[in-house]
Write an enzyme that holds these catalytic residues in place. Structure first.
Site, PDB file in Angstrom:
ATOM      1  N   TYR A   1      -2.491  -0.631   7.896  1.00  0.00           N
ATOM      2  CA  TYR A   1      -3.413  -1.740   8.105  1.00  0.00           C
ATOM      3  C   TYR A   1      -3.729  -1.887   9.586  1.00  0.00           C
ATOM      4  O   TYR A   1      -2.975  -1.438  10.441  1.00  0.00           O
ATOM      5  CB  TYR A   1      -2.776  -3.040   7.633  1.00  0.00           C
ATOM      6  CG  TYR A   1      -2.916  -3.268   6.156  1.00  0.00           C
ATOM      7  CD1 TYR A   1      -4.161  -3.336   5.564  1.00  0.00           C
ATOM      8  CD2 TYR A   1      -1.796  -3.436   5.359  1.00  0.00           C
ATOM      9  CE1 TYR A   1      -4.291  -3.555   4.210  1.00  0.00           C
ATOM     10  CE2 TYR A   1      -1.908  -3.663   4.003  1.00  0.00           C
ATOM     11  CZ  TYR A   1      -3.168  -3.726   3.436  1.00  0.00           C
ATOM     12  OH  TYR A   1      -3.297  -3.949   2.095  1.00  0.00           O
TER      13      TYR A   1
ATOM     14  N   ARG B   1       0.858  -1.191   0.000  1.00  0.00           N
ATOM     15  CA  ARG B   1       0.000   0.000   0.000  1.00  0.00           C
ATOM     16  C   ARG B   1       0.894   1.241   0.000  1.00  0.00           C
ATOM     17  O   ARG B   1       0.994   1.962   0.990  1.00  0.00           O
ATOM     18  CB  ARG B   1      -0.913   0.004   1.215  1.00  0.00           C
ATOM     19  CG  ARG B   1      -1.933  -1.112   1.384  1.00  0.00           C
ATOM     20  CD  ARG B   1      -2.509  -1.742   0.213  1.00  0.00           C
ATOM     21  NE  ARG B   1      -3.832  -1.369  -0.233  1.00  0.00           N
ATOM     22  CZ  ARG B   1      -4.981  -1.667   0.356  1.00  0.00           C
ATOM     23  NH1 ARG B   1      -5.008  -2.267   1.513  1.00  0.00           N
ATOM     24  NH2 ARG B   1      -6.126  -1.341  -0.202  1.00  0.00           N
TER      25      ARG B   1
ATOM     26  N   ASP C   1      -3.898  -0.819  -7.408  1.00  0.00           N
ATOM     27  CA  ASP C   1      -4.416  -1.385  -6.168  1.00  0.00           C
ATOM     28  C   ASP C   1      -5.802  -2.014  -6.358  1.00  0.00           C
ATOM     29  O   ASP C   1      -6.828  -1.345  -6.247  1.00  0.00           O
ATOM     30  CB  ASP C   1      -4.448  -0.281  -5.106  1.00  0.00           C
ATOM     31  CG  ASP C   1      -4.583  -0.838  -3.720  1.00  0.00           C
ATOM     32  OD1 ASP C   1      -5.270  -1.863  -3.552  1.00  0.00           O
ATOM     33  OD2 ASP C   1      -3.996  -0.273  -2.785  1.00  0.00           O
TER      34      ASP C   1
ATOM     35  N   SER D   1      -8.284  -1.839  -3.411  1.00  0.00           N
ATOM     36  CA  SER D   1      -8.980  -0.547  -3.299  1.00  0.00           C
ATOM     37  C   SER D   1     -10.071  -0.420  -4.355  1.00  0.00           C
ATOM     38  O   SER D   1     -11.196  -0.036  -4.038  1.00  0.00           O
ATOM     39  CB  SER D   1      -7.999   0.619  -3.468  1.00  0.00           C
ATOM     40  OG  SER D   1      -7.154   0.696  -2.363  1.00  0.00           O
TER      41      SER D   1
ATOM     42  N   GLN E   1      -0.708   2.920  -6.146  1.00  0.00           N
ATOM     43  CA  GLN E   1      -2.146   3.201  -6.028  1.00  0.00           C
ATOM     44  C   GLN E   1      -2.948   2.841  -7.281  1.00  0.00           C
ATOM     45  O   GLN E   1      -4.038   2.312  -7.188  1.00  0.00           O
ATOM     46  CB  GLN E   1      -2.364   4.672  -5.667  1.00  0.00           C
ATOM     47  CG  GLN E   1      -2.355   4.861  -4.165  1.00  0.00           C
ATOM     48  CD  GLN E   1      -2.505   6.305  -3.747  1.00  0.00           C
ATOM     49  OE1 GLN E   1      -2.767   7.185  -4.558  1.00  0.00           O
ATOM     50  NE2 GLN E   1      -2.312   6.551  -2.471  1.00  0.00           N
TER      51      GLN E   1
HETATM   52  P1  NAD Z   1      -8.889  -3.757   4.924  1.00  0.00           P
HETATM   53  O1  NAD Z   1      -9.875  -4.145   3.871  1.00  0.00           O
HETATM   54  O2  NAD Z   1      -7.747  -4.657   5.217  1.00  0.00           O
HETATM   55  O3  NAD Z   1      -9.691  -3.516   6.292  1.00  0.00           O
HETATM   56  C1  NAD Z   1     -10.856  -2.729   6.331  1.00  0.00           C
HETATM   57  C2  NAD Z   1     -10.883  -1.898   7.577  1.00  0.00           C
HETATM   58  O4  NAD Z   1     -11.178  -2.724   8.705  1.00  0.00           O
HETATM   59  C3  NAD Z   1      -9.563  -1.189   7.897  1.00  0.00           C
HETATM   60  O5  NAD Z   1      -9.793   0.200   7.936  1.00  0.00           O
HETATM   61  C4  NAD Z   1      -9.198  -1.739   9.264  1.00  0.00           C
HETATM   62  O6  NAD Z   1      -8.543  -0.795  10.090  1.00  0.00           O
HETATM   63  C5  NAD Z   1     -10.539  -2.131   9.826  1.00  0.00           C
HETATM   64  N1  NAD Z   1     -10.519  -3.078  10.958  1.00  0.00           N
HETATM   65  C6  NAD Z   1      -9.742  -4.170  11.153  1.00  0.00           C
HETATM   66  N2  NAD Z   1     -10.024  -4.750  12.341  1.00  0.00           N
HETATM   67  C7  NAD Z   1     -11.040  -4.029  12.896  1.00  0.00           C
HETATM   68  C8  NAD Z   1     -11.778  -4.141  14.101  1.00  0.00           C
HETATM   69  N3  NAD Z   1     -11.531  -5.099  14.992  1.00  0.00           N
HETATM   70  N4  NAD Z   1     -12.728  -3.232  14.334  1.00  0.00           N
HETATM   71  C9  NAD Z   1     -12.979  -2.234  13.447  1.00  0.00           C
HETATM   72  N5  NAD Z   1     -12.323  -2.079  12.287  1.00  0.00           N
HETATM   73  C10 NAD Z   1     -11.354  -2.960  12.020  1.00  0.00           C
HETATM   74  O7  NAD Z   1      -8.288  -2.321   4.619  1.00  0.00           O
HETATM   75  P2  NAD Z   1      -8.331  -1.459   3.294  1.00  0.00           P
HETATM   76  O8  NAD Z   1      -9.631  -0.770   3.230  1.00  0.00           O
HETATM   77  O9  NAD Z   1      -7.952  -2.283   2.116  1.00  0.00           O
HETATM   78  O10 NAD Z   1      -7.171  -0.416   3.545  1.00  0.00           O
HETATM   79  C11 NAD Z   1      -6.813   0.048   4.812  1.00  0.00           C
HETATM   80  C12 NAD Z   1      -6.074   1.352   4.664  1.00  0.00           C
HETATM   81  O11 NAD Z   1      -4.887   1.193   3.881  1.00  0.00           O
HETATM   82  C13 NAD Z   1      -6.821   2.436   3.928  1.00  0.00           C
HETATM   83  O12 NAD Z   1      -7.840   3.026   4.609  1.00  0.00           O
HETATM   84  C14 NAD Z   1      -5.676   3.364   3.614  1.00  0.00           C
HETATM   85  O13 NAD Z   1      -5.348   4.141   4.723  1.00  0.00           O
HETATM   86  C15 NAD Z   1      -4.574   2.422   3.310  1.00  0.00           C
HETATM   87  N6  NAD Z   1      -4.424   2.285   1.842  1.00  0.00           N
HETATM   88  C16 NAD Z   1      -3.311   2.798   1.254  1.00  0.00           C
HETATM   89  C17 NAD Z   1      -3.162   2.695  -0.121  1.00  0.00           C
HETATM   90  C18 NAD Z   1      -1.965   3.229  -0.821  1.00  0.00           C
HETATM   91  O14 NAD Z   1      -1.306   4.103  -0.289  1.00  0.00           O
HETATM   92  N7  NAD Z   1      -1.612   2.706  -1.981  1.00  0.00           N
HETATM   93  C19 NAD Z   1      -4.129   2.056  -0.886  1.00  0.00           C
HETATM   94  C20 NAD Z   1      -5.260   1.568  -0.243  1.00  0.00           C
HETATM   95  C21 NAD Z   1      -5.383   1.674   1.107  1.00  0.00           C
END
Ligand code: NAD
Length: 371
Positions: free
Chosen positions: A229, A119, A127, A130, A124
């Site tokens: 994460y 990530r 991804d 995403s 991006q």
């Molecule tokens: P994910 O699908 O792995 O998880 C979804 C959400 O569940 C996350 O926000 C996580 O914090 C939350 N979660 C996990 N355990 C939990 C719990 N017990 N209770 C409540 N919530 C809980 O995550 P995702 O949506 O694929 O991505 C997470 C983050 O990664 C994004 O929000 C962003 O900040 C980052 N991201 C960065 C890039 C990049 O820079 N290329 C791209 C995508 C996402």
């Protein structure tokens, strides 16, 4: 290079790993040729003739598509397809690496699992989690609205006022934030919760209230150092979280759960007891069902009714919006495979010191590359 796009065989999978738009870019300048299995795009509303107009060749069988040197897939090849893989070819797709990749290594392919993409900002445009999570979050709200026996927005009618639905979104990553935005557009009143305190601002900027479990300094530091994460939390944190979520769920009409921890079983956020305390007519949409589910009692691709509460657990919402999910997925793959070729000469140049390539590579030269 000869690129092949077999039709997806997994039950219910409607997406396709290339679109006319990406085919056009791949064949531009005569660098690559693209073979698409006949009918591969139909689930995503792309006809064979649209692929041909973009410059692809339609081939009649999966074996003809797998005869290419670079295979683009949505899902991991199923057992029957493994034998069609050509030793020495490249494979890119959502390969479910946590289920093991020995079969792919034994087939002699060099394979990249797109779920392992780091990530980082340079990645991006590639991804897939995403792009597909965004679609899942959007569609989850529409599924909830469909199953919910009331309006989402507040309405003032001649027959009296209708209250806005209260929506609770658990997990405010890509899917959760899109669920918040979509529920907002439909006029719901929204609360969202995530273990990562960093998302509070994003949730609030979308017009929702952030539900917070108070963190100790130590817990806050640990969560912030987890590279974007979520991390597995302590038992004490989980107890505090469970009390808060149970209380908020009981006050909600719709709960959308999206919480995941990469490579682990999804956390159970709604226990059977919490569901039993929810109002009849409420709807839970559990997007984590494939990783074990965030809601006790939810069953993949079924609507289970518990004490008047509907538990819905769609296992692949992006496949329910195959045209757009394929368009975005195919663009992600196009960006990714750009890394595999020299920009000037177009020759294959797999730089294993590149963190995107190293991060996604799961097998090469007949062996797995990860422990
Ligand atoms: P994910 O699908 O792995 O998880 C979804 C959400 O569940 C996350 O926000 C996580 O914090 C939350 N979660 C996990 N355990 C939990 C719990 N017990 N209770 C409540 N919530 C809980 O995550 P995702 O949506 O694929 O991505 C997470 C983050 O990664 C994004 O929000 C962003 O900040 C980052 N991201 C960065 C890039 C990049 O820079 N290329 C791209 C995508 C996402």
């Amino acid at each position: 290079m000869h690129i092949g796009v077999p039709a997806e065989t997994y039950s219910g999978e409607t997406r396709v790993a290339a679109t006319p738009e990406t085919v056009k870019k791949l064949v531009a300048g005569g660098r690559h040729t693209v073979s698409i299995q006949a009918g591969a795009g139909l689930g995503a509303s792309v006809r064979d003739e649209d692929f041909v107009a973009a410059g692809a060749t339609i081939v009649p069988s999966a074996s003809a598509a797998y005869a290419a040197d670079l295979i683009l897939k949505v899902r991991r090849p199923e057992t029957a397809e493994i034998g069609l893989l050509k030793a020495g070819s490249l494979l890119v797709g959502l390969l479910s690496p946590h289920e093991g990749v020995d079969d792919l290594a034994n087939a002699g392919v060099t394979a990249f699992a797109m779920e392992l993409l780091p990530r980082i900002s340079r990645a991006q445009a590639m991804d897939v989690l995403s792009s597909q999570g965004n679609i899942a979050g959007y569609k989850a709200v529409l599924v909830a609205a469909y199953e919910y026996g009331r309006f989402m927005p507040m309405l003032m009618t001649a027959a009296g006022t209708v209250k806005a639905a209260r929506v609770l979104v658990l997990g405010a990553g890509v899917a959760g934030l899109q669920a918040v935005a979509t529920a907002k557009r439909l006029g719901a009143v929204i609360e969202a919760f995530d273990v990562r305190p960093a998302v509070k601002e994003q949730v609030e900027s979308l017009g929702a209230k952030f539900v917070e479990v108070t963190l100790s300094d130590e817990e806050r530091k640990a969560q912030e150092s987890a590279g974007g994460y979520a991390r597995e939390m302590s038992d004490d944190y989980k107890r505090r979280q469970a009390v808060l979520i149970a209380e908020r769920a009981k006050a909600s009409d719709i709960v959308i759960t999206t919480a995941l921890i990469p490579g682990r079983k999804a956390p159970v956020l709604l226990t059977a007891e919490t569901v039993a305390g929810m109002k009849p007519g409420s709807v839970v949409v559990d997007l984590a069902v494939k990783q074990g589910g965030n809601c006790e009692g939810s069953v993949a691709d079924q609507v289970v009714v518990k004490g008047g509460v509907k538990l819905v657990a769609p296992s692949s919402l992006p496949a329910a919006m195959a045209a757009d999910s394929s368009a975005l997925y195919a663009r992600n793959l196009l960006s990714f495979i750009g890394l595999l070729f020299d920009a000037k000469t177009g020759e294959l140049r797999m730089d294993r010191s590149d963190e995107i390539i190293a991060g996604t590579l799961v097998c090469a030269d007949g062996a797995t590359t990860r422990s």
